[in-house]
Design a protein around this motif. Structure first.
Motif, PDB file in Angstrom:
ATOM      1  N   ILE A   1     -38.018 -10.174  83.089  1.00 16.46           N
ATOM      2  CA  ILE A   1     -38.400 -11.369  82.324  1.00 16.46           C
ATOM      3  C   ILE A   1     -39.897 -11.634  82.444  1.00 16.46           C
ATOM      4  O   ILE A   1     -40.554 -12.046  81.495  1.00 16.46           O
ATOM      5  N   PHE A   2     -40.468 -11.341  83.621  1.00 15.08           N
ATOM      6  CA  PHE A   2     -41.903 -11.547  83.818  1.00 15.08           C
ATOM      7  C   PHE A   2     -42.699 -10.527  83.007  1.00 15.08           C
ATOM      8  O   PHE A   2     -43.702 -10.858  82.369  1.00 15.08           O
ATOM      9  N   ASP A   3     -42.237  -9.277  83.043  1.00 10.95           N
ATOM     10  CA  ASP A   3     -42.924  -8.228  82.283  1.00 10.95           C
ATOM     11  C   ASP A   3     -42.851  -8.481  80.783  1.00 10.95           C
ATOM     12  O   ASP A   3     -43.792  -8.192  80.043  1.00 10.95           O
ATOM     13  N   ARG A   4     -41.733  -9.018  80.326  1.00 10.73           N
ATOM     14  CA  ARG A   4     -41.511  -9.174  78.901  1.00 10.73           C
ATOM     15  C   ARG A   4     -42.177 -10.415  78.331  1.00 10.73           C
ATOM     16  O   ARG A   4     -42.683 -10.393  77.204  1.00 10.73           O
ATOM     17  N   ILE A   5     -42.225 -11.501  79.079  1.00 11.67           N
ATOM     18  CA  ILE A   5     -42.662 -12.779  78.519  1.00 11.67           C
ATOM     19  C   ILE A   5     -43.981 -13.294  79.109  1.00 11.67           C
ATOM     20  O   ILE A   5     -44.799 -13.875  78.401  1.00 11.67           O
ATOM     21  N   GLU A   6     -44.191 -13.066  80.404  1.00 13.63           N
ATOM     22  CA  GLU A   6     -45.374 -13.667  81.019  1.00 13.63           C
ATOM     23  C   GLU A   6     -46.646 -12.927  80.609  1.00 13.63           C
ATOM     24  O   GLU A   6     -46.644 -11.708  80.401  1.00 13.63           O
ATOM     25  N   SER A   7     -47.744 -13.655  80.508  1.00 20.47           N
ATOM     26  CA  SER A   7     -49.024 -13.108  80.075  1.00 20.47           C
ATOM     27  C   SER A   7     -49.481 -11.945  80.961  1.00 20.47           C
ATOM     28  O   SER A   7     -49.198 -11.900  82.161  1.00 20.47           O
ATOM     29  N   GLU A   8     -50.270 -11.062  80.360  1.00 19.21           N
ATOM     30  CA  GLU A   8     -50.849  -9.939  81.097  1.00 19.21           C
ATOM     31  C   GLU A   8     -51.849 -10.403  82.153  1.00 19.21           C
ATOM     32  O   GLU A   8     -52.285  -9.621  82.996  1.00 19.21           O
ATOM     33  N   VAL A   9     -52.218 -11.667  82.137  1.00 22.50           N
ATOM     34  CA  VAL A   9     -53.198 -12.178  83.086  1.00 22.50           C
ATOM     35  C   VAL A   9     -52.638 -12.259  84.504  1.00 22.50           C
ATOM     36  O   VAL A   9     -53.389 -12.378  85.474  1.00 22.50           O
ATOM     37  N   ARG A  10     -51.314 -12.182  84.661  1.00 23.53           N
ATOM     38  CA  ARG A  10     -50.723 -12.305  85.989  1.00 23.53           C
ATOM     39  C   ARG A  10     -51.310 -11.257  86.922  1.00 23.53           C
ATOM     40  O   ARG A  10     -51.543 -10.102  86.530  1.00 23.53           O
ATOM     41  N   GLY A  11     -51.547 -11.654  88.168  1.00 25.31           N
ATOM     42  CA  GLY A  11     -52.239 -10.767  89.096  1.00 25.31           C
ATOM     43  C   GLY A  11     -51.454 -10.420  90.345  1.00 25.31           C
ATOM     44  O   GLY A  11     -51.093  -9.269  90.570  1.00 25.31           O
ATOM     45  N   TYR A  12     -51.166 -11.409  91.183  1.00 28.23           N
ATOM     46  CA  TYR A  12     -50.561 -11.125  92.487  1.00 28.23           C
ATOM     47  C   TYR A  12     -49.184 -10.487  92.370  1.00 28.23           C
ATOM     48  O   TYR A  12     -48.764  -9.727  93.250  1.00 28.23           O
ATOM     49  N   ILE A  13     -48.467 -10.783  91.304  1.00 30.87           N
ATOM     50  CA  ILE A  13     -47.151 -10.182  91.110  1.00 30.87           C
ATOM     51  C   ILE A  13     -47.251  -8.657  91.029  1.00 30.87           C
ATOM     52  O   ILE A  13     -46.297  -7.939  91.359  1.00 30.87           O
ATOM     53  N   ARG A  14     -48.410  -8.155  90.628  1.00 34.43           N
ATOM     54  CA  ARG A  14     -48.587  -6.702  90.531  1.00 34.43           C
ATOM     55  C   ARG A  14     -48.756  -6.085  91.923  1.00 34.43           C
ATOM     56  O   ARG A  14     -48.332  -4.943  92.160  1.00 34.43           O
ATOM     57  N   SER A  15     -49.354  -6.822  92.837  1.00 37.14           N
ATOM     58  CA  SER A  15     -49.517  -6.331  94.202  1.00 37.14           C
ATOM     59  C   SER A  15     -48.255  -6.520  95.042  1.00 37.14           C
ATOM     60  O   SER A  15     -47.979  -5.722  95.946  1.00 37.14           O
ATOM     61  N   PHE A  16     -47.519  -7.583  94.733  1.00 37.23           N
ATOM     62  CA  PHE A  16     -46.324  -7.915  95.504  1.00 37.23           C
ATOM     63  C   PHE A  16     -45.141  -8.051  94.540  1.00 37.23           C
ATOM     64  O   PHE A  16     -44.693  -9.164  94.234  1.00 37.23           O
ATOM     65  N   PRO A  17     -44.618  -6.915  94.023  1.00 39.26           N
ATOM     66  CA  PRO A  17     -43.649  -6.937  92.925  1.00 39.26           C
ATOM     67  C   PRO A  17     -42.205  -7.183  93.356  1.00 39.26           C
ATOM     68  O   PRO A  17     -41.333  -6.316  93.230  1.00 39.26           O
TER      69      PRO A  17
END
Length: 421
Positions: A6-22
């Motif tokens: 849901i985060f990958d599909r809807i949330e903006s590409e601006v998200r940052g920390y979720i990429r380091s701590f998935p």
């Protein structure tokens, strides 16, 4: 379906920390984060400095429950409320008066950037000048005024607009340990051909967090204060990440003995992770007209409740700061041992209190690799610096010795694994 779909599909590409701590975090207590499927992670990140007192500190949780159950005011704009009054009374009695500080308190919008914007605006109003001096590797927020004073290229390139009325000068140590960078500042101020207009203000961090855990010396800060005082330039001390006990004292500038004209405080001032930001300013600087700077959420009364409890519990005596100092020695010595055990890497240890970093300028990718390896082993720890070359230690101030040691052990294991690979 992935937990993160849901985060990958809807949330903006601006998200940052979720990429380091998935992972999907679900609950937390003290220095521990727990995912939705029950995995535990030790937290050396503390919400980028928001959670100095740990996750869900029971003192604050109970105060919030009691306040909500009695239908206490939650949203109050800048009206008078009993929660705000209690915070102001405690802040004056336990923080300002013991330090001899006669500051007015402005409640801004709820983020650090809101506080910086207000500080820059009031400094320009109070002096009638527009230029501001900021320093290399400084981080002051990402709204346009704050971003103009921020050094990192990645953030500045995202502005989409000119970033004006700020002159950048070298921070302490930027040109090496033997160079006093304020020689340049003073020379430019006194030289009518330098092109530096007399600034309204200088904005500075005593410890640069996002910029790479760069620590200004007391002598450098004292000279900066003397230069600005002599020329009628307001000194803004950005204490958003390094304040509220992070460096040992409540304010990061206390060790130097200086008194800034304006101080910005946010992140851990609410104590509980609730949004809150304030600007402290000398009375003569408070030239605002009523309603000249507002923010819908400048009256977060839940944050006032927990902020007041934190002041009463942790700042009425020196027990808390004594503990920070003791843990600081444990952390510093452990990092120095790691550096000494890996001489070929050329590690540099930087920091104060419980904000530390270990960096290798010759191996700038190492910090990110160690952070990723540590996450695989159950530790959340981030990086900082212009190239993310600094492994940044930002545990809660209430962390136990056992938790601190466990996190350091994970860092050692992770570093060994990365170097072996």
């Amino acid at each position: 379906m992935s937990d993160l779909e849901i985060f990958d599909r809807i949330e903006s590409e601006v998200r940052g920390y979720i990429r380091s701590f998935p992972v999907v975090f679900d609950s937390a207590h003290g220095a521990t984060l727990v995912t939705s499927d029950g995995r535990e992670y030790l937290d050396f990140f503390a919400g980028a400095g928001v959670l100095n007192y740990g996750h869900n500190n029971p003192l604050f949780t109970q105060a919030l429950i009691d306040y909500l159950q009695r239908d206490g005011i939650i949203h109050g704009l800048d009206m008078a409320t009993s929660a705000k009054r209690a915070f102001l009374e405690a802040f004056e009695a336990l923080i300002l008066k013991p330090r001899g500080l006669d500051y007015k308190v402005q409640f801004t919008g709820p983020t650090g950037a809101n506080a910086v914007e207000a500080a820059l605006k009031v400094a320009r109003q109070a002096t009638g000048r527009s230029n501001v001096v900021a320093f290399t590797n400084g981080f002051h927020g990402l709204s346009l005024g704050a971003l103009a004073a921020t050094g990192n290229k990645k953030y500045r390139e995202a502005a989409g607009s000119p970033l004006d009325n700020v002159t950048r000068l070298p921070y302490d140590g930027y040109l090496g340990a033997d160079v006093d960078t304020l020689d340049l500042f003073e020379k430019m101020l006194d030289d009518s051909g330098s092109g530096l207009d007399l600034p309204a203000a200088v904005i500075v961090e005593a410890v640069q967090g996002e910029g790479g855990i760069n620590v200004a010396s007391s002598s450098w800060l004292q000279r900066l204060r003397a230069i600005t005082s002599a020329r009628g330039i307001l000194l803004i001390l950005d204490d958003i990440q390094a304040g509220v006990g992070r460096t040992g004292a409540f304010f990061s500038f206390e060790e130097s003995g200086i008194v800034p004209d304006i101080v910005t405080v946010s992140k851990s001032i609410s104590a509980s992770g609730l949004p809150m930001a304030i600007v402290l300013m000398r009375r003569e600087v408070d030239v605002w007209k009523p309603g000249a700077h507002t923010g819908t959420f400048r009256g977060n009364n839940l944050a006032f409740v927990t902020a007041r409890v934190a002041l009463d519990e942790y700042w009425a005596d020196t027990r808390f700061t004594d503990e920070i100092a003791r843990k600081s020695e444990l952390l510093k010595n452990a990092l120095l041992e790691i550096a000494a055990a890996n001489p070929t890497i050329g590690f540099e240890v930087r920091g104060r209190g419980l904000i530390y970093g270990i960096a290798s300028t010759s191996h700038p990718d190492l910090a990110g690799a160690v952070s990723a390896a540590a996450f695989e082993r159950g530790l959340v720890i981030e990086t900082s610096g212009a190239r993310d070359e600094v492994l940044k230690f930002l545990p809660s101030l209430t962390i136990t010795d056992a938790e601190l040691q466990r996190g350091l052990d994970i860092v050692r294991e992770s570093l060994a694994a990365v170097l072996a690979a």
